[in-house]
Design a protein around this motif. Structure first.
Motif, PDB file in Angstrom:
ATOM      1  N   ASP A  16      35.589  29.622  53.734  1.00 38.58           N
ATOM      2  CA  ASP A  16      35.254  30.652  54.664  1.00 38.58           C
ATOM      3  C   ASP A  16      36.747  30.213  55.185  1.00 38.58           C
ATOM      4  O   ASP A  16      37.925  29.622  55.023  1.00 38.58           O
ATOM      5  CB  ASP A  16      34.533  29.620  55.899  1.00 38.58           C
ATOM      6  N   THR A  30      40.943  34.291  51.868  1.00 39.42           N
ATOM      7  CA  THR A  30      41.165  35.606  51.154  1.00 39.42           C
ATOM      8  C   THR A  30      41.659  35.737  49.765  1.00 39.42           C
ATOM      9  O   THR A  30      43.444  35.397  50.464  1.00 39.42           O
ATOM     10  CB  THR A  30      41.480  36.731  51.986  1.00 39.42           C
ATOM     11  N   VAL A  47      43.642  37.379  46.900  1.00 39.75           N
ATOM     12  CA  VAL A  47      43.583  38.559  47.407  1.00 39.75           C
ATOM     13  C   VAL A  47      44.739  39.050  45.765  1.00 39.75           C
ATOM     14  O   VAL A  47      45.808  38.466  45.250  1.00 39.75           O
ATOM     15  CB  VAL A  47      44.950  39.060  48.137  1.00 39.75           C
ATOM     16  N   TYR A  72      39.952  39.662  46.979  1.00 33.02           N
ATOM     17  CA  TYR A  72      39.986  40.948  46.840  1.00 33.02           C
ATOM     18  C   TYR A  72      40.788  42.200  46.288  1.00 33.02           C
ATOM     19  O   TYR A  72      42.023  41.305  46.416  1.00 33.02           O
ATOM     20  CB  TYR A  72      40.350  41.103  48.259  1.00 33.02           C
ATOM     21  N   VAL A 116      40.553  43.845  56.061  1.00 29.97           N
ATOM     22  CA  VAL A 116      40.444  42.997  55.468  1.00 29.97           C
ATOM     23  C   VAL A 116      41.962  42.435  56.265  1.00 29.97           C
ATOM     24  O   VAL A 116      42.158  40.512  56.130  1.00 29.97           O
ATOM     25  CB  VAL A 116      40.126  42.606  54.369  1.00 29.97           C
ATOM     26  N   THR A 141      41.792  39.815  59.715  1.00 29.05           N
ATOM     27  CA  THR A 141      40.937  38.913  59.768  1.00 29.05           C
ATOM     28  C   THR A 141      41.876  37.936  60.432  1.00 29.05           C
ATOM     29  O   THR A 141      40.975  36.814  60.755  1.00 29.05           O
ATOM     30  CB  THR A 141      39.782  38.750  58.956  1.00 29.05           C
ATOM     31  N   ASN A 145      42.935  35.661  58.168  1.00 25.81           N
ATOM     32  CA  ASN A 145      42.216  34.911  57.284  1.00 25.81           C
ATOM     33  C   ASN A 145      43.740  34.013  56.334  1.00 25.81           C
ATOM     34  O   ASN A 145      45.488  34.512  56.228  1.00 25.81           O
ATOM     35  CB  ASN A 145      41.633  35.207  55.989  1.00 25.81           C
ATOM     36  N   PHE A 149      45.547  33.845  53.369  1.00 25.05           N
ATOM     37  CA  PHE A 149      45.636  34.869  51.803  1.00 25.05           C
ATOM     38  C   PHE A 149      46.113  34.086  50.907  1.00 25.05           C
ATOM     39  O   PHE A 149      47.265  33.490  50.982  1.00 25.05           O
ATOM     40  CB  PHE A 149      46.215  36.197  53.042  1.00 25.05           C
TER      41      PHE A 149
END
Length: 130
Positions: free
Chosen positions: A31, A34, A36, A54, A75, A78, A80, A82
């Protein structure tokens, strides 16, 4: 001013965080993270990708990250962490540097890229042509 692409990559590498394949493997599926893949779609079709990654092709990255772009992707808004990767680590270093310039702060890239991921024997997710 950079004198060529190798200098540009070296400069980016000096500014960005590089993580190992082992560290990246620990982040897959977490969680708030991401992964990429910035490679060309043909590379994904041919070689697969890190599971759950992603796909954001390098040529669209700036437009997808920038909040003021008509092409911005949620996305990237967010907050997040990366983790970018390419085939060997050069494009992802440039992409990570670019992401930082566009305001993403919790970013890094995988040293050695997908080639190192594959060489380590890690799981690969197939990508079918659409």
């Amino acid at each position: 001013m950079p004198s060529g692409v190798n200098q540009m990559v070296d400069d980016a590498m000096a500014r960005v965080e590089t993580i190992s394949v082992d560290d990246a493997k620990e982040l897959v599926g977490k969680d708030g993270v991401t992964i990429v893949d910035i490679r060309d779609v043909r590379e994904l079709w041919r070689d697969g990708k890190i599971p759950g990654a992603y796909h954001a092709p390098r040529g669209m990255l700036e437009f997808w990250i920038a909040e003021d772009s008509p092409y911005t992707k949620d996305v990237f808004q967010t907050g997040n962490r990366f983790v970018f990767y390419c085939a060997a680590g050069a494009r992802s270093a440039l992409a990570t540097d670019t992401a930082m310039k566009l305001g993403l702060t919790n970013v890094c890239h995988i040293g050695g890229g997908f080639g190192a991921w594959k060489k380590a024997g890690n799981e690969i997710e197939a990508v079918e042509k659409k």
